[in-house]
Design an enzyme around this catalytic site. Sequence first.
Site, PDB file in Angstrom:
ATOM      1  N   GLU A  30       0.810  -1.214   0.000  1.00  0.00           N
ATOM      2  CA  GLU A  30       0.000   0.000   0.000  1.00  0.00           C
ATOM      3  C   GLU A  30       0.844   1.266   0.000  1.00  0.00           C
ATOM      4  OE1 GLU A  30      -3.944  -1.305   2.510  1.00  0.00           O
ATOM      5  OE2 GLU A  30      -2.032  -1.242   3.590  1.00  0.00           O
TER       6      GLU A  30
ATOM      7  N   ASP B 227     -11.914  -3.306  -3.967  1.00  0.00           N
ATOM      8  CA  ASP B 227     -12.845  -4.349  -4.413  1.00  0.00           C
ATOM      9  C   ASP B 227     -14.243  -3.944  -3.979  1.00  0.00           C
ATOM     10  OD1 ASP B 227     -13.209  -6.240  -1.631  1.00  0.00           O
ATOM     11  OD2 ASP B 227     -11.336  -5.126  -1.804  1.00  0.00           O
TER      12      ASP B 227
END
Length: 207
Positions: free
Chosen positions: A9, A174
């Site tokens: 990340e 997602d």
Amino acid sequence: LIIAAMHSEVSALIENLKLKTTHPYMTYEGVYQSKEVVLVVSGVGKSNASSALSHMLTLYPQIREVVNIGIAGGHKVDLYEAFVISEATYHDVDLTMFNYEYGQIPRFPTIYYTEMRLMNKLSNFKTMKLYSGDVFSTKPISNDPYLVDMEGASIYQVAHTFKYQVVSIKVVSDVIGIKDQIDLYKKSESELSDQLLEVLDQVLEVL
């Protein structure tokens, strides 16, 4: 202080910082966007995030702001949308039999709100509620739009204890319940670092 769960990340941010230590957590230091920054990669889950943040706030008493950055699942939001979290709570805490609200830890708030002073500075960003729990979420938690991760609310809880304010930045990796949710997540996990850094840049400009 910037805290993220996974190296992937913040890989783009790490390129601008120097490794400080690998134990008990991967930590990095440097000057970024004209600010002295320390970054900790906590590992996934509420316990990892809580212990890492507690460790860093104790080790660096000079910290003035806590910024959580990472990817999150989303419901009724668009893939790759970026949000600043307005409020956070748990979706896997249930002590209602003892007259607590769902999501509430005893002696703590049910919902942790990002301070209005910070939200006013970040008024140009989209905002969203965050649910956190030690479950990869594939079924809707609420009928309303929301984001879900495995660390955020615990970061707010620790910050509440230490009397720090948190800004949490999330990019949707997602979409809950769609057919290819897991494949989308796996793809996003390795590809959203640059977008997260772009959003972080914009947030740091106004903090």
